[in-house]
Motif scaffolding. Structure first.
Motif, short mmCIF file in Angstrom:
data_model
loop_
_atom_site.label_atom_id
_atom_site.label_comp_id
_atom_site.label_asym_id
_atom_site.label_seq_id
_atom_site.Cartn_x
_atom_site.Cartn_y
_atom_site.Cartn_z
N VAL A 168 1.76 -34.61 36.88
CA VAL A 168 2.94 -34.33 37.52
C VAL A 168 3.11 -35.08 38.40
CG1 VAL A 168 2.61 -32.30 38.74
CG2 VAL A 168 4.48 -32.48 37.39
N ALA A 169 2.36 -35.58 39.22
CA ALA A 169 2.61 -36.35 40.32
C ALA A 169 2.97 -37.88 40.04
CB ALA A 169 1.55 -36.49 41.24
N GLY A 170 2.20 -38.43 39.05
CA GLY A 170 2.27 -39.77 38.40
C GLY A 170 3.84 -39.72 37.51
N GLY A 195 -4.70 -42.55 32.01
CA GLY A 195 -5.96 -42.10 32.27
C GLY A 195 -6.84 -41.37 31.12
N PRO A 196 -7.68 -40.83 31.53
CA PRO A 196 -8.43 -40.00 30.55
C PRO A 196 -7.87 -38.66 30.07
CG PRO A 196 -9.47 -39.62 32.37
CD PRO A 196 -8.47 -40.63 32.86
N GLU A 197 -7.09 -38.19 30.75
CA GLU A 197 -6.22 -36.73 30.52
C GLU A 197 -4.79 -37.20 30.48
OE1 GLU A 197 -7.31 -32.43 31.49
OE2 GLU A 197 -7.04 -33.73 33.24
N PRO A 198 -4.09 -37.89 29.40
CA PRO A 198 -2.59 -38.08 29.56
C PRO A 198 -1.88 -36.80 29.73
CG PRO A 198 -3.56 -39.29 27.75
CD PRO A 198 -4.81 -38.29 28.43
N GLU A 222 1.65 -21.52 29.83
CA GLU A 222 2.86 -20.97 30.55
C GLU A 222 2.88 -21.35 31.94
OE1 GLU A 222 5.27 -20.04 28.78
OE2 GLU A 222 6.75 -18.76 30.09
N VAL A 223 3.99 -21.94 32.47
CA VAL A 223 4.20 -22.34 33.92
C VAL A 223 5.38 -21.48 34.49
CG1 VAL A 223 4.54 -23.79 35.69
CG2 VAL A 223 3.15 -24.79 33.57
N GLU A 224 5.20 -20.65 34.99
CA GLU A 224 6.08 -19.72 35.83
C GLU A 224 6.77 -19.79 37.04
OE1 GLU A 224 4.81 -15.43 35.54
OE2 GLU A 224 5.63 -15.36 33.45
N HIS A 255 -2.04 -46.70 27.72
CA HIS A 255 -3.39 -45.87 27.76
C HIS A 255 -4.38 -46.79 28.71
CE1 HIS A 255 -2.15 -43.18 24.77
NE2 HIS A 255 -1.78 -43.93 23.78
N GLY A 256 -5.10 -46.15 29.44
CA GLY A 256 -6.01 -46.95 30.25
C GLY A 256 -6.55 -46.09 31.50
N THR A 257 -7.68 -46.34 31.74
CA THR A 257 -8.51 -45.84 32.86
C THR A 257 -8.90 -46.71 33.63
OG1 THR A 257 -9.09 -43.93 31.48
CG2 THR A 257 -10.37 -44.31 33.38
C1 FAD Z 1 -5.61 -24.29 33.71
C2 FAD Z 1 -4.52 -24.70 34.78
C3 FAD Z 1 -3.21 -24.17 34.85
C4 FAD Z 1 -2.34 -24.52 35.94
N1 FAD Z 1 -1.25 -23.88 35.99
C5 FAD Z 1 -0.39 -24.08 37.12
C6 FAD Z 1 0.69 -23.44 37.25
O1 FAD Z 1 1.23 -22.47 36.45
N2 FAD Z 1 1.67 -23.88 38.22
C7 FAD Z 1 1.24 -24.96 39.10
O2 FAD Z 1 2.25 -25.19 39.88
N3 FAD Z 1 0.27 -25.66 38.75
C8 FAD Z 1 -0.69 -25.23 38.02
N4 FAD Z 1 -1.60 -25.78 37.85
C9 FAD Z 1 -2.21 -27.03 38.81
C10 FAD Z 1 -1.22 -28.08 38.45
O3 FAD Z 1 -1.61 -28.48 37.02
C11 FAD Z 1 -1.92 -29.42 39.36
O4 FAD Z 1 -1.64 -29.03 40.70
C12 FAD Z 1 -1.17 -30.66 38.97
O5 FAD Z 1 -1.39 -30.98 37.58
C13 FAD Z 1 -1.59 -31.81 39.73
O6 FAD Z 1 -0.82 -32.99 39.31
P1 FAD Z 1 -1.59 -34.37 39.66
O7 FAD Z 1 -0.49 -35.14 38.91
O8 FAD Z 1 -1.70 -34.48 41.14
O9 FAD Z 1 -2.89 -34.51 38.74
P2 FAD Z 1 -3.27 -33.95 37.37
O10 FAD Z 1 -2.41 -33.12 36.36
O11 FAD Z 1 -4.72 -33.81 37.62
O12 FAD Z 1 -3.32 -35.64 36.78
C14 FAD Z 1 -4.04 -36.74 37.02
C15 FAD Z 1 -3.84 -37.96 35.93
O13 FAD Z 1 -4.60 -39.09 36.54
C16 FAD Z 1 -5.37 -39.55 35.45
N5 FAD Z 1 -6.66 -40.19 35.87
C17 FAD Z 1 -7.82 -39.82 36.51
N6 FAD Z 1 -8.47 -40.75 36.78
C18 FAD Z 1 -7.63 -41.57 36.20
C19 FAD Z 1 -8.35 -42.92 36.35
N7 FAD Z 1 -9.50 -43.66 36.99
N8 FAD Z 1 -7.62 -44.04 35.70
C20 FAD Z 1 -6.33 -43.82 35.22
N9 FAD Z 1 -5.89 -42.48 35.29
C21 FAD Z 1 -6.60 -41.46 35.63
C22 FAD Z 1 -5.47 -38.36 34.38
O14 FAD Z 1 -5.60 -38.90 33.00
C23 FAD Z 1 -4.13 -37.60 34.65
O15 FAD Z 1 -3.13 -38.12 33.78
C24 FAD Z 1 -2.79 -25.47 36.97
C25 FAD Z 1 -4.16 -26.05 36.67
C26 FAD Z 1 -4.86 -25.79 35.89
C27 FAD Z 1 -6.30 -26.41 35.49
#
Ligand code: FAD
Length: 347
Positions: free
Chosen positions: A21-23, A42-45, A54-56, A87-89
Motif C-alpha cells: 500500500v505504501a508503494g 518484489g517477492p510479494e506483489p 477483510e479490511v474494516e 516484476h523484480g526483487t
Molecule cells: C494478515 C494481515 C492483516 C492485516 N490487516 C490489516 C487491516 O485490516 N488494516 C490495516 O490497516 N492494516 C492491516 N495489516 C497491516 C498492513 O497490511 C500493513 O501495514 C501494510 O501492508 C504495510 O504496507 P507497506 O507497503 O509498507 O508494506 P507491505 O505491504 O509489506 O509491502 C512490501 C512490498 O515490498 C516488496 N518488497 C520487499 N522486499 C523487496 C525487495 N528486496 N525488492 C523489491 N520489492 C520488495 C514486497 O514484495 C511488497 O510488495 C495487516 C497485515 C497482515 C499481515
C-alpha cells in the motif's frame, strides 16, 4: 514504454521498491506528478494486505473492503496515471554514485535519480502446520487489524516478547479469553508489559508450549489448535527424536502471531542508509521521509516499527513521493544553474 533492455540504460526519475500500500500510494502521487515511476513488485506483489480477507479500518469503505480488492484498485489507479509495474526483487543497491543503481535478483539493473524504499516489514511466522492456508482466515499477525473480528472468541497469542503482550492486551478488549502460548518458562517482554498481561483477568499463559498445528478451513476459519508441551520447552524441533511431550487440543476462534517483524532492508546493508538495530529505515527527524542518503526516501512499514497500518503506510507513501518530487525539482534547478563542466559530470 521501456523495454527490458533499455530499462538498464534509461535513467528514471523515480523507482519505487515495493508494491504494497505504501508503494502504491507513492506511485499514484509520483505518476500524477508526471515522474513516470517504475514500481518494483518484489517477492510479494501487493504486499501484506493480500494476505487478509477483510479490511474494516481503511478510510472510505464503510462496509469494509477485501485486501486484494484494495490493492488491485490502488494498482489500477497508479497505472491510470502512468506508473509502470515491473516484476523484480532488489538484491543490491549502489547509492554512493548518481544516478543510483539497483541490481535485481535476475541480474537486471535499473538506474534512477530518486529512490523510494517501500519494502515493508514481514511478520515472523512460527512454522505451524496449516499456517499458509489459514493466514487471513482467523490466523493473523496483527491484533489491531483483526482483533475486532474476534468478539466473544477464545484466542491464542503466540510469543513471549513485548509484541505478544501488546497483541494479547489489545485482544483482551474483544475476546472472551486470551491465552499466551510461549515456548519458554519465562517472558522476554519488558517488566511493565509482562506485568500488565499477568494482571489481566482474561489473559492466561501456557509455558514451555508450542503451536504445532492449526485446525480449521478457509470456509469456517480457525476452529482450534494442537499445542505441544515439554517441561524443558522447545519441544517442536525434537518431536522426531521420540521425545515425550504432552499434546493438547484446544478449541479457539483465532490465533495471533506476536513473534515480531523483520524489515526488508537487507539490500541496503552496504549503503550509507541509516537503520536501527532491528533493521528499520531511519528517516530524518520531523515530518519527512528523507533518509541519510539524499534522494532516497522511506515509506510504510519499513520505516515504521510502531503503527504498521495500511492507512499510515499509504500516508507515508504519498509523503515520500512528494518529498522525492520536491528534491528532484530542487536538483533540476541546481543543474540548470550549474556551469556546463559540472553538468557534464552529473547524470
Ligand atoms: C494478515 C494481515 C492483516 C492485516 N490487516 C490489516 C487491516 O485490516 N488494516 C490495516 O490497516 N492494516 C492491516 N495489516 C497491516 C498492513 O497490511 C500493513 O501495514 C501494510 O501492508 C504495510 O504496507 P507497506 O507497503 O509498507 O508494506 P507491505 O505491504 O509489506 O509491502 C512490501 C512490498 O515490498 C516488496 N518488497 C520487499 N522486499 C523487496 C525487495 N528486496 N525488492 C523489491 N520489492 C520488495 C514486497 O514484495 C511488497 O510488495 C495487516 C497485515 C497482515 C499481515
Amino acid at each position: 514504454m521501456n523495454t527490458d533492455t533499455d530499462r538498464s540504460t534509461t535513467v528514471h526519475d523515480v523507482v519505487i521498491v515495493g508494491s504494497g500500500v505504501a508503494g502504491l500510494s507513492a506511485a499514484v502521487y509520483a505518476a500524477r506528478a508526471d515522474l513516470e515511476p517504475i514500481v518494483l513488485e518484489g517477492p510479494e506483489p501487493g504486499g501484506q494486505l493480500t494476505l487478509t480477507t477483510e479490511v474494516e479500518n481503511y478510510l472510505g469503505f464503510p462496509e469494509g473492503v477485501g485486501g486484494m480488492e484494495l490493492i488491485q484498485n490502488g494498482k489500477d489507479q497508479a497505472e491510470r496515471f502512468g506508473a509502470e509495474f515491473v516484476h523484480g526483487t532488489v538484491e543490491d543497491a549502489a547509492l554512493d554514485e548518481r544516478p543510483f543503481e539497483l541490481v535485481l535478483s535476475n541480474g537486471d539493473r535499473l538506474r534512477t535519480r530518486a529512490l523510494i524504499v517501500a519494502t515493508g516489514a514481514s511478520a515472523r511466522w512460527v512454522g505451524a502446520e496449516n499456517e499458509d492456508e489459514l493466514m487471513g482466515y482467523g490466523l493473523s499477525t496483527c491484533a489491531t487489524c483483526d482483533g475486532a473480528f474476534h468478539r466473544g472468541d477464545d484466542v491464542l497469542v503466540i510469543g513471549g516478547g513485548d509484541s505478544a503482550m501488546e497483541e494479547a492486551l489489545f485482544l483482551a478488549k474483544f475476546a472472551d479469553s486470551v491465552t499466551i502460548v510461549h515456548r519458554r518458562d519465562e517472558l522476554r517482554a519488558s517488566d511493565i508489559m509482562a506485568q500488565r498481561a499477568r494482571e489481566h483477568e482474561t489473559i492466561d499463559f501456557r509455558w514451555n508450549t508450542e503451536l504445532l498445528e492449526i485446525h480449521g478451513s478457509q470456509e469456517e476459519g480457525v476452529t482450534g489448535a494442537t499445542l505441544v508441551r515439554h517441561p524443558e520447552g522447545h519441544p517442536k524441533d525434537k518431536l522426531d527424536d521420540g521425545l515425550e511431550v504432552e499434546r493438547e487440543e484446544v478449541d479457539v476462534g483465532g490465533i495471533f502471531y506476536g513473534v515480531g517483524h523483520v524489515p526488508n532492508t537487507d539490500f541496503l546493508a552496504d549503503t550509507a542508509i541509516d537503520r536501527d538495530d532491528d533493521g528499520y529505515l531511519l528517516t530524518s527527524e520531523g515530518m519527512t521521509t528523507e533518509t541519510a542518503v539524499e534522494g532516497v526516501f522511506g515509506a510504510g512499514d519499513v520505516m515504521d516499527p510502531k503503527y504498521r497500518q495500511a492507512i499510515t503506510a499509504a500516508g507515508t507513501g504519498s509523503m515520500a513521493a512528494l518529498d522525492a518530487e520536491t528534491w528532484l525539482d530542487e536538483r533540476a534547478a541546481e543543474r540548470d544553474a550549474a556551469p556546463v563542466a559540472e553538468l557534464e559530470a552529473d547524470d
